[in-house]
Write an enzyme that holds these catalytic residues in place. Structure first.
Site, PDB file in Angstrom:
ATOM      1  N   LYS A  44      38.130  43.974  31.018  1.00 60.86           N
ATOM      2  CA  LYS A  44      38.983  44.292  29.859  1.00 60.86           C
ATOM      3  C   LYS A  44      40.425  44.621  30.232  1.00 60.86           C
ATOM      4  O   LYS A  44      41.173  45.191  29.444  1.00 60.86           O
ATOM      5  CB  LYS A  44      38.398  45.416  28.956  1.00 60.86           C
ATOM      6  CG  LYS A  44      36.939  45.311  28.634  1.00 60.86           C
ATOM      7  CD  LYS A  44      36.449  43.912  28.382  1.00 60.86           C
ATOM      8  CE  LYS A  44      36.990  43.277  27.130  1.00 60.86           C
ATOM      9  NZ  LYS A  44      36.512  41.856  27.031  1.00 60.86           N
ATOM     10  N   GLY A  46      42.547  42.217  30.962  1.00 57.54           N
ATOM     11  CA  GLY A  46      43.345  41.020  30.677  1.00 57.54           C
ATOM     12  C   GLY A  46      43.023  39.894  31.652  1.00 57.54           C
ATOM     13  O   GLY A  46      43.806  38.951  31.819  1.00 57.54           O
ATOM     14  N   HIS A  99      35.157  40.839  39.012  1.00 57.55           N
ATOM     15  CA  HIS A  99      35.344  42.207  38.533  1.00 57.55           C
ATOM     16  C   HIS A  99      34.787  43.201  39.561  1.00 57.55           C
ATOM     17  O   HIS A  99      34.774  44.408  39.311  1.00 57.55           O
ATOM     18  CB  HIS A  99      34.552  42.439  37.232  1.00 57.55           C
ATOM     19  CG  HIS A  99      35.092  41.755  36.007  1.00 57.55           C
ATOM     20  ND1 HIS A  99      36.413  41.723  35.679  1.00 57.55           N
ATOM     21  CD2 HIS A  99      34.458  41.117  34.984  1.00 57.55           C
ATOM     22  CE1 HIS A  99      36.576  41.088  34.525  1.00 57.55           C
ATOM     23  NE2 HIS A  99      35.409  40.706  34.089  1.00 57.55           N
ATOM     24  N   SER A 129      39.177  48.628  24.451  1.00 57.64           N
ATOM     25  CA  SER A 129      38.816  47.208  24.461  1.00 57.64           C
ATOM     26  C   SER A 129      37.334  47.052  24.836  1.00 57.64           C
ATOM     27  O   SER A 129      36.589  46.283  24.208  1.00 57.64           O
ATOM     28  CB  SER A 129      39.705  46.465  25.464  1.00 57.64           C
ATOM     29  OG  SER A 129      39.383  45.108  25.517  1.00 57.64           O
TER      30      SER A 129
HETATM   31  N1  A3P Z   1      46.831  35.800  25.839  1.00 56.71           N
HETATM   32  C1  A3P Z   1      46.600  37.090  25.750  1.00 56.71           C
HETATM   33  N2  A3P Z   1      47.613  37.945  25.480  1.00 56.71           N
HETATM   34  C2  A3P Z   1      47.381  39.280  25.383  1.00 56.71           C
HETATM   35  N3  A3P Z   1      46.165  39.856  25.517  1.00 56.71           N
HETATM   36  C3  A3P Z   1      45.126  39.040  25.787  1.00 56.71           C
HETATM   37  C4  A3P Z   1      45.286  37.634  25.918  1.00 56.71           C
HETATM   38  N4  A3P Z   1      44.069  37.100  26.185  1.00 56.71           N
HETATM   39  C5  A3P Z   1      43.186  38.115  26.203  1.00 56.71           C
HETATM   40  N5  A3P Z   1      43.816  39.282  25.959  1.00 56.71           N
HETATM   41  C6  A3P Z   1      43.222  40.616  25.841  1.00 56.71           C
HETATM   42  O1  A3P Z   1      42.657  41.006  27.081  1.00 56.71           O
HETATM   43  C7  A3P Z   1      41.515  41.850  26.831  1.00 56.71           C
HETATM   44  C8  A3P Z   1      40.299  41.243  27.483  1.00 56.71           C
HETATM   45  O2  A3P Z   1      40.417  41.419  28.869  1.00 56.71           O
HETATM   46  P1  A3P Z   1      39.392  40.685  29.867  1.00 56.71           P
HETATM   47  O3  A3P Z   1      39.791  39.256  29.925  1.00 56.71           O
HETATM   48  O4  A3P Z   1      39.635  41.401  31.168  1.00 56.71           O
HETATM   49  O5  A3P Z   1      38.035  40.881  29.348  1.00 56.71           O
HETATM   50  C9  A3P Z   1      41.362  41.933  25.308  1.00 56.71           C
HETATM   51  O6  A3P Z   1      42.117  43.072  24.923  1.00 56.71           O
HETATM   52  P2  A3P Z   1      41.927  43.853  23.561  1.00 56.71           P
HETATM   53  O7  A3P Z   1      40.482  44.080  23.366  1.00 56.71           O
HETATM   54  O8  A3P Z   1      42.706  45.122  23.746  1.00 56.71           O
HETATM   55  O9  A3P Z   1      42.528  42.991  22.505  1.00 56.71           O
HETATM   56  C10 A3P Z   1      42.029  40.633  24.882  1.00 56.71           C
HETATM   57  O10 A3P Z   1      42.441  40.611  23.539  1.00 56.71           O
HETATM   58  C1  LIG Z   2      29.738  36.919  34.553  1.00 58.21           C
HETATM   59  C2  LIG Z   2      30.549  38.098  34.763  1.00 58.21           C
HETATM   60  C3  LIG Z   2      31.309  38.496  33.550  1.00 58.21           C
HETATM   61  C4  LIG Z   2      32.151  37.580  32.981  1.00 58.21           C
HETATM   62  C5  LIG Z   2      32.885  37.948  31.871  1.00 58.21           C
HETATM   63  C6  LIG Z   2      32.765  39.215  31.378  1.00 58.21           C
HETATM   64  O1  LIG Z   2      33.502  39.558  30.323  1.00 58.21           O
HETATM   65  S1  LIG Z   2      34.942  40.116  30.570  1.00 58.21           S
HETATM   66  O2  LIG Z   2      35.700  39.256  31.475  1.00 58.21           O
HETATM   67  O3  LIG Z   2      34.773  41.442  31.160  1.00 58.21           O
HETATM   68  O4  LIG Z   2      35.515  40.177  29.246  1.00 58.21           O
HETATM   69  C7  LIG Z   2      31.916  40.122  31.949  1.00 58.21           C
HETATM   70  C8  LIG Z   2      31.190  39.752  33.047  1.00 58.21           C
END
Ligand code: A3P
Ligand SMILES: CCc1ccc(OS(=O)(=O)O)cc1
Length: 286
Positions: A44, A46, A99, A129
């Site tokens: 989470k 980004g 991660h 998030s």
């Molecule tokens: N292009 C983008 N610009 C800004 N935030 C982005 C994005 N793509 C994904 N995110 C945000 O990144 C977070 C997800 O992170 P991850 O990819 O590590 O799971 C979410 O945050 P929010 O839940 O605060 O909106 C998502 O909306």
């Molecule tokens: C497969 C590991 C994995 C991939 C994506 C996940 O979601 S997020 O990137 O954290 O939003 C979680 C675990």
């Protein structure tokens, strides 16, 4: 589908696509190559945004790749069985995502010149998030309330464990020339300059029109509509999409809309205590 974690060496992992024997085998035998690029982030932070940007750097702003191949195949998660199976046979330079906390990453990383980008984000926004994301996920333990998830996060009882430990672990790489620390906040504040910084780190150069195309195609709105990047492809298999989506808000500071005054105060105190040994200037949100 199970809503429990797979506990591996003290770390709670999502209960799908993770196999302890494979994690052990990878730690010992997965070979990072000097030409690989590794994206590391606590969930989470980004992560998927950074993957999209790196894919567009690789394609010189051409969106064909990101529009035709799912994001988890373009930069597979090395710890997941699915990702590992793609990566182990892949020739040439690979984009790899993880991660994992530092102690679980395959040990060959530390004898390679793999370029590693560590993406950080205000843990308060990660918490919010995560609360919304894991609440609609079908593969981890669901929190019943923000209060409950707040406690889990502080205790490290969330997917991939303690954010505080994750940061301490990976920050030990700080200063190495193949290690770049980026923040979600700087990416949000000035995406263009931050992408230029990434290009410089990777030794890549984009023409102005290539950079413009990258910025457009990795924007929140365009990613939200790209089915190869917005996690709508598994068609509800992993996410209960009636109650939210992966591309939620995409802003900095949303925690202010969700924390109570008492939670904000408690988090500040815990942050000061647990992060006292990390230089404040590393955290642009503090
Ligand atoms: N292009 C983008 N610009 C800004 N935030 C982005 C994005 N793509 C994904 N995110 C945000 O990144 C977070 C997800 O992170 P991850 O990819 O590590 O799971 C979410 O945050 P929010 O839940 O605060 O909106 C998502 O909306
Ligand atoms: C497969 C590991 C994995 C991939 C994506 C996940 O979601 S997020 O990137 O954290 O939003 C979680 C675990």
């Amino acid at each position: 589908m199970s809503d429990k974690y797979l506990w591996f060496k003290g770390i709670p992992l999502p209960a799908v696509d993770f196999i302890p024997e494979l994690l052990r085998e990878e730690w010992e035998n997965f070979v990072f190559k000097d030409e690989d690029v590794l994206i590391v982030a606590f969930p989470k932070s980004g992560t998927n945004w950074l993957i999209e940007i790196l894919c567009l750097i690789r394609s010189k702003g051409d969106p064909k790749w990101i529009q035709s191949v799912p994001i988890w195949e373009r930069s597979p998660w090395v710890e997941a069985e699915y990702g590992y199976n793609i990566l182990k046979d892949k020739e040439g330079p690979r984009l790899i995502t993880t991660h994992l906390p530092i102690q679980l990453i395959p040990k060959s990383l530390f004898s390679s010149k793999t370029k590693l980008i560590y993406l950080i984000r205000n843990p308060r926004d990660i918490l919010v998030s995560g609360y919304f994301f894991w609440s609609i996920s079908k593969f981890v333990k669901k929190p019943e309330s923000m209060e409950e998830y707040f406690e889990w996060f502080i205790q490290g009882n969330v997917p991939y464990g303690s954010w505080f430990d994750h940061i301490h672990g990976w920050m030990s790489m700080k200063g190495k020339e193949n290690f770049l620390i980026l923040s979600y906040e700087e990416l949000k504040r000035d995406t263009r300059s931050t992408v230029e910084k990434i290009c410089q780190f990777l030794g890549k150069k984009l023409e102005p029109e290539e950079l413009n195309s990258l910025l457009k195609n990795s924007s929140f709105q365009v990613m939200k509509e790209n089915k190869m990047s917005n996690y709508s492809l598994p068609h509800g298999q992993y996410l209960d999409e009636k109650n939210g989506s992966f591309m939620r808000k995409g802003i900095s500071g949303d925690w202010k809309n969700h924390f109570t005054a008492a939670q904000a105060e408690a988090f500040d105190k815990i942050f000061q205590e647990k992060m006292a040994d990390v230089p404040r200037e590393l955290f642009p949100w503090e």
